[in-house]
Scaffold this motif. Sequence first.
Motif, PDB file in Angstrom:
ATOM      1  N   GLU A 268      53.544  42.465 107.985  1.00 11.72           N
ATOM      2  CA  GLU A 268      52.412  41.759 108.582  1.00 11.72           C
ATOM      3  C   GLU A 268      51.218  41.768 107.634  1.00 11.72           C
ATOM      4  OE1 GLU A 268      49.725  41.576 112.650  1.00 11.72           O
ATOM      5  OE2 GLU A 268      51.264  43.129 112.414  1.00 11.72           O
ATOM      6  N   GLU A 269      51.051  42.851 106.869  1.00 11.00           N
ATOM      7  CA  GLU A 269      49.930  42.915 105.924  1.00 11.00           C
ATOM      8  C   GLU A 269      50.064  41.844 104.855  1.00 11.00           C
ATOM      9  OE1 GLU A 269      51.725  45.461 106.897  1.00 11.00           O
ATOM     10  OE2 GLU A 269      50.283  46.596 108.112  1.00 11.00           O
ATOM     11  N   ALA A 270      51.276  41.681 104.316  1.00 12.69           N
ATOM     12  CA  ALA A 270      51.493  40.655 103.290  1.00 12.69           C
ATOM     13  C   ALA A 270      51.331  39.262 103.875  1.00 12.69           C
ATOM     14  CB  ALA A 270      52.887  40.820 102.678  1.00 12.69           C
ATOM     15  N   GLY A 271      51.878  39.055 105.091  1.00 10.06           N
ATOM     16  CA  GLY A 271      51.707  37.765 105.743  1.00 10.06           C
ATOM     17  C   GLY A 271      50.247  37.456 106.009  1.00 10.06           C
ATOM     18  N   PHE A 272      49.496  38.464 106.422  1.00  7.13           N
ATOM     19  CA  PHE A 272      48.066  38.288 106.662  1.00  7.13           C
ATOM     20  C   PHE A 272      47.351  37.885 105.376  1.00  7.13           C
ATOM     21  CE2 PHE A 272      43.757  39.996 106.581  1.00  7.13           C
ATOM     22  CZ  PHE A 272      43.214  39.437 107.722  1.00  7.13           C
ATOM     23  N   PHE A 273      47.707  38.511 104.262  1.00  2.00           N
ATOM     24  CA  PHE A 273      47.059  38.197 102.985  1.00  2.00           C
ATOM     25  C   PHE A 273      47.265  36.731 102.617  1.00  2.00           C
ATOM     26  CE2 PHE A 273      47.615  37.572  98.398  1.00  2.00           C
ATOM     27  CZ  PHE A 273      46.346  37.891  97.947  1.00  2.00           C
ATOM     28  N   PHE A 274      48.508  36.251 102.694  1.00  2.00           N
ATOM     29  CA  PHE A 274      48.783  34.866 102.322  1.00  2.00           C
ATOM     30  C   PHE A 274      48.073  33.888 103.254  1.00  2.00           C
ATOM     31  CE2 PHE A 274      52.370  36.602  99.885  1.00  2.00           C
ATOM     32  CZ  PHE A 274      52.264  35.833  98.730  1.00  2.00           C
ATOM     33  N   TRP A 275      48.109  34.137 104.563  1.00  2.00           N
ATOM     34  CA  TRP A 275      47.434  33.239 105.497  1.00  2.00           C
ATOM     35  C   TRP A 275      45.921  33.301 105.321  1.00  2.00           C
ATOM     36  CZ3 TRP A 275      49.280  29.253 107.779  1.00  2.00           C
ATOM     37  CH2 TRP A 275      50.623  29.198 108.171  1.00  2.00           C
ATOM     38  N   PHE A 276      45.392  34.487 105.065  1.00  2.64           N
ATOM     39  CA  PHE A 276      43.946  34.627 104.891  1.00  2.64           C
ATOM     40  C   PHE A 276      43.476  33.857 103.659  1.00  2.64           C
ATOM     41  CE2 PHE A 276      40.127  36.771 103.340  1.00  2.64           C
ATOM     42  CZ  PHE A 276      39.347  36.800 104.484  1.00  2.64           C
ATOM     43  N   MET A 277      44.147  34.019 102.517  1.00  7.70           N
ATOM     44  CA  MET A 277      43.760  33.306 101.307  1.00  7.70           C
ATOM     45  C   MET A 277      43.958  31.807 101.466  1.00  7.70           C
ATOM     46  SD  MET A 277      42.514  35.612  99.464  1.00  7.70           S
ATOM     47  CE  MET A 277      42.193  34.540  98.053  1.00  7.70           C
ATOM     48  N   HIS A 278      45.014  31.425 102.160  1.00 12.41           N
ATOM     49  CA  HIS A 278      45.247  30.010 102.469  1.00 12.41           C
ATOM     50  C   HIS A 278      44.073  29.452 103.269  1.00 12.41           C
ATOM     51  CE1 HIS A 278      48.316  26.838 104.139  1.00 12.41           C
ATOM     52  NE2 HIS A 278      47.184  26.292 103.757  1.00 12.41           N
ATOM     53  N   ALA A 279      43.649  30.210 104.295  1.00 14.60           N
ATOM     54  CA  ALA A 279      42.577  29.754 105.172  1.00 14.60           C
ATOM     55  C   ALA A 279      41.227  29.715 104.472  1.00 14.60           C
ATOM     56  CB  ALA A 279      42.497  30.662 106.408  1.00 14.60           C
ATOM     57  N   VAL A 280      40.978  30.644 103.545  1.00 18.41           N
ATOM     58  CA  VAL A 280      39.681  30.721 102.871  1.00 18.41           C
ATOM     59  C   VAL A 280      39.554  29.666 101.770  1.00 18.41           C
ATOM     60  CG1 VAL A 280      38.259  32.159 101.352  1.00 18.41           C
ATOM     61  CG2 VAL A 280      39.280  33.140 103.405  1.00 18.41           C
ATOM     62  N   THR A 281      40.603  29.493 100.965  1.00 15.00           N
ATOM     63  CA  THR A 281      40.488  28.623  99.792  1.00 15.00           C
ATOM     64  C   THR A 281      40.587  27.136 100.116  1.00 15.00           C
ATOM     65  OG1 THR A 281      42.881  28.900  99.386  1.00 15.00           O
ATOM     66  CG2 THR A 281      41.370  30.384  98.219  1.00 15.00           C
ATOM     67  N   THR A 282      41.335  26.774 101.148  1.00 19.20           N
ATOM     68  CA  THR A 282      41.508  25.345 101.449  1.00 19.20           C
ATOM     69  C   THR A 282      40.197  24.646 101.804  1.00 19.20           C
ATOM     70  OG1 THR A 282      43.757  25.821 102.223  1.00 19.20           O
ATOM     71  CG2 THR A 282      42.828  23.676 102.793  1.00 19.20           C
ATOM     72  N   PRO A 283      39.311  25.241 102.632  1.00 18.77           N
ATOM     73  CA  PRO A 283      38.054  24.550 102.955  1.00 18.77           C
ATOM     74  C   PRO A 283      36.962  24.700 101.902  1.00 18.77           C
ATOM     75  CG  PRO A 283      38.698  26.146 104.667  1.00 18.77           C
ATOM     76  CD  PRO A 283      39.463  26.458 103.442  1.00 18.77           C
ATOM     77  N   LEU A 284      37.261  25.293 100.750  1.00 17.39           N
ATOM     78  CA  LEU A 284      36.225  25.587  99.758  1.00 17.39           C
ATOM     79  C   LEU A 284      35.752  24.356  98.982  1.00 17.39           C
ATOM     80  CD1 LEU A 284      37.161  28.989  98.050  1.00 17.39           C
ATOM     81  CD2 LEU A 284      35.107  28.458  99.358  1.00 17.39           C
ATOM     82  N   HIS A 285      36.417  23.212  99.166  1.00 16.31           N
ATOM     83  CA  HIS A 285      36.087  22.044  98.347  1.00 16.31           C
ATOM     84  C   HIS A 285      34.598  21.708  98.386  1.00 16.31           C
ATOM     85  CE1 HIS A 285      40.486  21.280  98.592  1.00 16.31           C
ATOM     86  NE2 HIS A 285      40.277  20.784  97.392  1.00 16.31           N
ATOM     87  N   GLY A 286      34.020  21.700  99.591  1.00 10.89           N
ATOM     88  CA  GLY A 286      32.612  21.324  99.713  1.00 10.89           C
ATOM     89  C   GLY A 286      31.696  22.283  98.994  1.00 10.89           C
ATOM     90  N   LEU A 287      31.938  23.573  99.176  1.00  5.75           N
ATOM     91  CA  LEU A 287      31.102  24.584  98.538  1.00  5.75           C
ATOM     92  C   LEU A 287      31.236  24.526  97.018  1.00  5.75           C
ATOM     93  CD1 LEU A 287      30.672  28.167  99.899  1.00  5.75           C
ATOM     94  CD2 LEU A 287      30.875  27.796  97.456  1.00  5.75           C
ATOM     95  N   LEU A 288      32.473  24.420  96.536  1.00  8.40           N
ATOM     96  CA  LEU A 288      32.704  24.386  95.090  1.00  8.40           C
ATOM     97  C   LEU A 288      32.127  23.123  94.472  1.00  8.40           C
ATOM     98  CD1 LEU A 288      36.382  25.711  94.878  1.00  8.40           C
ATOM     99  CD2 LEU A 288      34.286  26.926  94.276  1.00  8.40           C
ATOM    100  N   TYR A 289      32.303  21.991  95.155  1.00  3.77           N
ATOM    101  CA  TYR A 289      31.761  20.755  94.595  1.00  3.77           C
ATOM    102  C   TYR A 289      30.240  20.793  94.549  1.00  3.77           C
ATOM    103  CZ  TYR A 289      30.626  15.972  93.681  1.00  3.77           C
ATOM    104  OH  TYR A 289      30.091  14.844  93.126  1.00  3.77           O
ATOM    105  N   ALA A 290      29.614  21.395  95.568  1.00  4.17           N
ATOM    106  CA  ALA A 290      28.156  21.525  95.549  1.00  4.17           C
ATOM    107  C   ALA A 290      27.706  22.384  94.371  1.00  4.17           C
ATOM    108  CB  ALA A 290      27.669  22.128  96.869  1.00  4.17           C
ATOM    109  N   LEU A 291      28.442  23.456  94.076  1.00  2.81           N
ATOM    110  CA  LEU A 291      28.110  24.303  92.929  1.00  2.81           C
ATOM    111  C   LEU A 291      28.260  23.530  91.621  1.00  2.81           C
ATOM    112  CD1 LEU A 291      29.755  27.705  93.953  1.00  2.81           C
ATOM    113  CD2 LEU A 291      27.335  27.090  93.998  1.00  2.81           C
TER     114      LEU A 291
END
Length: 347
Positions: A268-291
């Motif tokens: 579950e810890e490994a599964g949580f890591f992959f889902w967490f990074m998936h969830a965090v990085t996918t919506p980052l487009h707006g923040l990264l593009y603004a930077l």
Amino acid sequence: MESSTYQYNNVTNTCLVLSDRSCEIIQATRRTVSILSMCFCLGVLLILVLFKKHKYMIHRLNMYLTTSVFFQALGFVVQDNAVVSNAVNDSYASQVCVFEAWWLFYSNWVPFMFICCITFNIIYQILSHLSTARFEKFYVMISLVLPAAVSGLPFIMNSYGPAGLWCWVIGTRDGKIFLPGVIMSFILYYGPLWILIVAMVIGQVVAMWLHYKQCKKVLLCESHTHKLQSFWCLEIKILLFLPWINIVGVAFATMNRIRLATNSQLSEEAGFFFWFMHAVTTPLHGLLYALVFVIAYSRFGVKQLKDAVLRLCTNKKAVNDYPIVSVIEGDYNNSFKSEYIEKKDDG
């Protein structure tokens, strides 16, 4: 209707792939990052409107991209875990889940296509020194229509539905690998995405190398063409960052979907890591593009923003614009050609 349940490590949960607590953390983090991206997108749009940068094509493309990223982040915000967990048994939740899955698929493709078009536009300008104003409507059509056509194909195999922590192209059905959904997700999304990213990086390297050769040959560093040279430096600065925005956004998503497609059994810890990074990085487009926007146009400050707001409120004609090079389409073409002809005539 009762929520569908999933048994993970002998514990029954309403979350489909992790414990309920893990799902709540991941969904809350995803919404937080998405809201931040939306705020950064609104900030970029506000700056572009305040300084009237919509007059220039390259900034209009920036506005299209930023708007599409805003709606992409909005799709991440409105997704509800209850819809995912109830989609199996509740027909209404199932329909909502299908719509959310289609919207995510479409809204993920649109910003990526705009980034591809902006990258092509910059590379074409660097290599040809020709105006690209006539291409603008084609950029918009390609970025909106092509994703609509591609996102409609999973409907053929009824492939949209609950796919882990949110609705997407289904990877498993009834506890088994759903092969049509896996094929659809990689052929229609992840595969083309990585092919285009590699193509952008190759095009970026070639464009910068050829531009460097042209600079040495045509001697663009003289004062007569200082403004033009500043424009190319700005364009190359933007070009350097664009592919990496996509790489950050899809790297963990691709790894996570490959893990699910191969039915890899992880803790579950490994599964949580992959889902967490998936969830965090996918919506980052707006923040990264603004930077990227701030880095590329880093020469405006509080004074320029204050003057722009005062101009907007008092309706003054004069405005202290932030001092970046704004090249009207076609002007740099004539400047470059005349300079090149002069150098050639001089022997």
